[in-house]
Design an enzyme around this catalytic site. Structure first.
Site, mmCIF file in Angstrom:
data_model
loop_
_atom_site.group_PDB
_atom_site.id
_atom_site.type_symbol
_atom_site.label_atom_id
_atom_site.label_comp_id
_atom_site.label_asym_id
_atom_site.label_seq_id
_atom_site.Cartn_x
_atom_site.Cartn_y
_atom_site.Cartn_z
ATOM 1 N N LYS A 9 0.826 -1.211 0.000
ATOM 2 C CA LYS A 9 0.000 0.000 0.000
ATOM 3 C C LYS A 9 0.863 1.265 0.000
ATOM 4 O O LYS A 9 2.074 1.198 0.267
ATOM 5 C CB LYS A 9 -0.892 -0.018 1.243
ATOM 6 C CG LYS A 9 -1.879 -1.183 1.291
ATOM 7 C CD LYS A 9 -2.736 -1.098 2.543
ATOM 8 C CE LYS A 9 -3.793 -2.182 2.571
ATOM 9 N NZ LYS A 9 -4.720 -2.013 3.714
ATOM 10 N N TYR A 49 -12.743 -3.202 -2.386
ATOM 11 C CA TYR A 49 -13.266 -3.059 -1.026
ATOM 12 C C TYR A 49 -14.802 -3.035 -1.036
ATOM 13 O O TYR A 49 -15.418 -2.308 -0.258
ATOM 14 C CB TYR A 49 -12.707 -1.777 -0.390
ATOM 15 C CG TYR A 49 -11.245 -1.879 -0.004
ATOM 16 C CD1 TYR A 49 -10.771 -2.943 0.759
ATOM 17 C CD2 TYR A 49 -10.325 -0.899 -0.392
ATOM 18 C CE1 TYR A 49 -9.423 -3.046 1.121
ATOM 19 C CE2 TYR A 49 -8.975 -0.989 -0.036
ATOM 20 C CZ TYR A 49 -8.541 -2.068 0.725
ATOM 21 O OH TYR A 49 -7.218 -2.163 1.080
ATOM 22 N N ASN A 112 -1.765 0.286 7.070
ATOM 23 C CA ASN A 112 -1.238 -0.974 7.600
ATOM 24 C C ASN A 112 -0.396 -1.758 6.590
ATOM 25 O O ASN A 112 -0.349 -2.984 6.619
ATOM 26 C CB ASN A 112 -2.374 -1.817 8.208
ATOM 27 C CG ASN A 112 -3.468 -2.119 7.197
ATOM 28 O OD1 ASN A 112 -3.340 -1.788 6.024
ATOM 29 N ND2 ASN A 112 -4.530 -2.758 7.642
ATOM 30 N N HIS A 115 -1.975 -5.357 1.792
ATOM 31 C CA HIS A 115 -3.215 -6.118 1.645
ATOM 32 C C HIS A 115 -2.821 -7.537 1.250
ATOM 33 O O HIS A 115 -1.897 -7.718 0.466
ATOM 34 C CB HIS A 115 -4.102 -5.521 0.542
ATOM 35 C CG HIS A 115 -5.180 -6.486 0.125
ATOM 36 N ND1 HIS A 115 -6.358 -6.612 0.841
ATOM 37 C CD2 HIS A 115 -5.232 -7.409 -0.877
ATOM 38 C CE1 HIS A 115 -7.090 -7.568 0.272
ATOM 39 N NE2 HIS A 115 -6.432 -8.069 -0.770
ATOM 40 N N GLU A 126 -9.244 -11.540 -6.948
ATOM 41 C CA GLU A 126 -8.380 -10.365 -6.813
ATOM 42 C C GLU A 126 -7.213 -10.417 -7.798
ATOM 43 O O GLU A 126 -6.806 -9.388 -8.344
ATOM 44 C CB GLU A 126 -7.882 -10.261 -5.368
ATOM 45 C CG GLU A 126 -9.013 -9.923 -4.403
ATOM 46 C CD GLU A 126 -8.574 -9.828 -2.948
ATOM 47 O OE1 GLU A 126 -7.409 -10.136 -2.630
ATOM 48 O OE2 GLU A 126 -9.420 -9.430 -2.133
HETATM 49 P P1 TYD Z 1 -10.499 -5.709 6.030
HETATM 50 O O1 TYD Z 1 -10.824 -6.378 4.737
HETATM 51 O O2 TYD Z 1 -11.499 -5.786 7.146
HETATM 52 O O3 TYD Z 1 -9.107 -6.235 6.656
HETATM 53 P P2 TYD Z 1 -7.770 -6.858 6.015
HETATM 54 O O4 TYD Z 1 -7.052 -5.772 5.240
HETATM 55 O O5 TYD Z 1 -6.970 -7.285 7.232
HETATM 56 O O6 TYD Z 1 -8.189 -8.013 5.162
HETATM 57 O O7 TYD Z 1 -10.234 -4.149 5.768
HETATM 58 C C1 TYD Z 1 -9.616 -3.722 4.592
HETATM 59 C C2 TYD Z 1 -8.868 -2.457 4.883
HETATM 60 O O8 TYD Z 1 -9.770 -1.451 5.323
HETATM 61 C C3 TYD Z 1 -7.836 -2.561 6.012
HETATM 62 O O9 TYD Z 1 -6.630 -3.139 5.584
HETATM 63 C C4 TYD Z 1 -7.700 -1.133 6.422
HETATM 64 C C5 TYD Z 1 -9.096 -0.555 6.191
HETATM 65 N N1 TYD Z 1 -9.844 -0.421 7.464
HETATM 66 C C6 TYD Z 1 -9.945 0.828 8.049
HETATM 67 O O10 TYD Z 1 -9.420 1.819 7.504
HETATM 68 N N2 TYD Z 1 -10.637 0.970 9.215
HETATM 69 C C7 TYD Z 1 -11.236 -0.098 9.830
HETATM 70 O O11 TYD Z 1 -11.857 0.067 10.905
HETATM 71 C C8 TYD Z 1 -11.108 -1.398 9.215
HETATM 72 C C9 TYD Z 1 -11.740 -2.606 9.871
HETATM 73 C C10 TYD Z 1 -10.415 -1.518 8.034
#
Ligand code: TYD
Length: 154
Positions: A9, A49, A112, A115, A126
């Site tokens: 990211k 998303y 974070n 992905h 995907e």
């Molecule tokens: P998600 O698909 O729930 O998690 P992952 O990436 O672990 O599979 O969420 C997708 C992305 O959405 C996540 O990486 C960061 C963003 N996100 C937020 O910005 N705030 C939030 O509260 C959550 C749950 C996700």
């Protein structure tokens, strides 16, 4: 063998962590079978998303994913989806275990770093979303016999 999608990211690209994160996947023994830089737009982000479009944080999530190019990767290995998800760690970096990518490089729920596809079914969808078929390569891994035991990688 299974192939999964990873996105490095903008939080990874901008913090100069591309090489470090790719290194982790290579060191683990995953084979890079596709890789390219891309600028994401709303169209692809709404699909990627789609399970989150109604969440209050979706606009800021989409905006954050467009602040710079990302790196899309196809990673191949036995049970690659599970292996890579395990390396990625819990969504919120503050709660992710040390030793995971998010637990080592992130203190955020949104910024974070990576992905990673969460199931073989979503990996297939995907990969098709981010790569043309000819952009994913099948090639022999020179160290295959040292990555897996006899019969393990069939
Ligand atoms: P998600 O698909 O729930 O998690 P992952 O990436 O672990 O599979 O969420 C997708 C992305 O959405 C996540 O990486 C960061 C963003 N996100 C937020 O910005 N705030 C939030 O509260 C959550 C749950 C996700």
């Amino acid at each position: 063998m299974e192939t999964t999608l990873v996105l490095l990211k903008p939080s990874c690209v901008q913090r100069g962590l591309i090489g470090e994160i790719i290194n982790r996947f290579e060191r683990r023994g995953l084979q890079i079978t596709g890789m390219k830089m891309m600028q994401l737009d709303d169209e692809i982000l709404k699909k990627h998303y789609s399970h989150l479009v109604d969440k209050p944080f979706f606009p800021s999530l989409a905006a954050s994913m467009k602040t710079s190019p990302i790196v899309a990767m196809a990673l191949t290995g036995v049970e690659a989806v599970q292996v890579v998800r395990g390396m990625t760690g819990f969504t919120n970096g503050r709660r992710a275990d040390p030793g995971t990518i998010r637990g080592d490089y992130s203190v955020s729920n949104q910024q974070n770093i990576v992905h990673a596809s969460d199931s073989p079914e979503s990996a297939k969808t995907e990969l098709e979303r981010f790569f043309q078929p000819e952009e994913i390569y099948t090639y022999n891994h020179a160290l295959q016999g040292y990555l897996y035991g006899v019969g393990e990688a069939n």
